[in-house]
Design a protein around this motif. Structure first.
Motif, short mmCIF file in Angstrom:
data_model
loop_
_atom_site.label_atom_id
_atom_site.label_comp_id
_atom_site.label_asym_id
_atom_site.label_seq_id
_atom_site.Cartn_x
_atom_site.Cartn_y
_atom_site.Cartn_z
N SER A 92 -25.35 23.35 -9.41
CA SER A 92 -26.58 23.22 -10.19
C SER A 92 -27.66 24.17 -9.70
O SER A 92 -28.66 24.38 -10.37
CB SER A 92 -27.06 21.78 -10.17
N ARG A 93 -27.48 24.72 -8.51
CA ARG A 93 -28.47 25.64 -7.95
C ARG A 93 -28.23 27.09 -8.34
O ARG A 93 -29.03 27.97 -8.02
CB ARG A 93 -28.45 25.55 -6.42
N TYR A 94 -27.11 27.36 -9.02
CA TYR A 94 -26.70 28.74 -9.22
C TYR A 94 -26.36 29.06 -10.66
O TYR A 94 -25.78 28.24 -11.38
CB TYR A 94 -25.50 29.05 -8.34
N ALA A 95 -26.69 30.28 -11.06
CA ALA A 95 -26.27 30.77 -12.37
C ALA A 95 -24.76 30.95 -12.40
O ALA A 95 -24.13 31.23 -11.39
CB ALA A 95 -26.95 32.10 -12.67
N MET A 96 -24.22 30.78 -13.59
CA MET A 96 -22.80 31.04 -13.80
C MET A 96 -22.64 31.94 -15.02
O MET A 96 -23.52 31.98 -15.89
CB MET A 96 -22.02 29.74 -13.96
N GLY A 97 -21.55 32.63 -15.06
CA GLY A 97 -21.35 33.56 -16.17
C GLY A 97 -19.89 33.69 -16.57
O GLY A 97 -18.99 33.33 -15.81
N TRP A 98 -19.72 34.19 -17.76
CA TRP A 98 -18.40 34.55 -18.28
C TRP A 98 -18.37 36.07 -18.48
O TRP A 98 -19.33 36.65 -19.02
CB TRP A 98 -18.09 33.85 -19.60
N PHE A 99 -17.28 36.65 -18.08
CA PHE A 99 -17.07 38.08 -18.22
C PHE A 99 -15.69 38.30 -18.84
O PHE A 99 -14.87 37.39 -18.84
CB PHE A 99 -17.13 38.76 -16.84
N ARG A 100 -15.46 39.50 -19.34
CA ARG A 100 -14.13 39.79 -19.87
C ARG A 100 -13.76 41.23 -19.61
O ARG A 100 -14.61 42.09 -19.44
CB ARG A 100 -14.07 39.49 -21.37
N GLN A 101 -12.46 41.45 -19.57
CA GLN A 101 -11.95 42.80 -19.38
C GLN A 101 -10.74 43.00 -20.28
O GLN A 101 -9.74 42.29 -20.13
CB GLN A 101 -11.58 43.07 -17.93
N ALA A 102 -10.87 43.95 -21.18
CA ALA A 102 -9.78 44.30 -22.08
C ALA A 102 -8.96 45.43 -21.45
O ALA A 102 -9.48 46.18 -20.61
CB ALA A 102 -10.32 44.73 -23.43
N PRO A 103 -7.71 45.59 -21.84
CA PRO A 103 -6.87 46.66 -21.28
C PRO A 103 -7.52 48.03 -21.46
O PRO A 103 -7.98 48.38 -22.55
CB PRO A 103 -5.59 46.55 -22.10
N GLY A 104 -7.60 48.77 -20.37
CA GLY A 104 -8.16 50.11 -20.42
C GLY A 104 -9.67 50.18 -20.50
O GLY A 104 -10.23 51.26 -20.65
N LYS A 105 -10.31 49.03 -20.41
CA LYS A 105 -11.78 49.00 -20.50
C LYS A 105 -12.37 48.39 -19.24
O LYS A 105 -11.70 47.67 -18.49
CB LYS A 105 -12.23 48.21 -21.73
N GLU A 106 -13.64 48.66 -19.03
CA GLU A 106 -14.33 48.09 -17.89
C GLU A 106 -14.68 46.63 -18.17
O GLU A 106 -14.82 46.21 -19.32
CB GLU A 106 -15.61 48.88 -17.59
#
Length: 123
Positions: free
Chosen positions: A30-44
């Motif tokens: 509860s003290r920290y931000a959380m995030g979602w990220f994604r990586q597609a093939p061949g991409k950053e």
């Protein structure tokens, strides 16, 4: 030790929905931000969405605004990503991460990462 475990990925047709979950342990989340990220093939890897420790502040990539919703349940140490109106270009490995601060959108400030879950959207 901080541990993040994603689930909920899979294969879905374009226009469909999926809900990703990320169960966290080893920190008072509860003290920290959380995030979602994604990586597609061949991409950053790219940021998809972030949520503050309280859950009151959120941020989204332009490509998912209006389609994805990030939320969290601090009692369960879990963060969610509801993905609606999925497109083939959403195909990627999705990762959740926890930051070292209560709010941030800077990828460099997310210091623990899960192993990822595959999302595949067919046309």
């Amino acid at each position: 030790q901080v541990r993040l475990v994603e689930s909920g990925g899979g294969l879905v047709q374009a226009g469909g929905s999926l809900r990703l979950s990320c169960a966290a342990s080893g920190r008072t989340f509860s003290r920290y931000a959380m995030g979602w990220f994604r990586q597609a093939p061949g991409k950053e890897r790219e940021s998809v969405a972030a949520i503050s420790g309280s859950g009151f502040t959120t941020s989204y990539a332009d490509s998912v605004k209006g389609r994805f919703t990030i939320s969290r349940d601090n009692a369960k140490n879990t963060v969610y990503l509801q993905m609606n109106s999925l497109k083939p270009e959403d195909t990627a490995v999705y990762y959740c991460a926890v930051a070292g601060t209560i709010w941030t959108t800077k990828t460099s400030e997310f210091d623990y990462w899960g192993q990822g879950t595959q999302v595949t959207v067919s046309s």
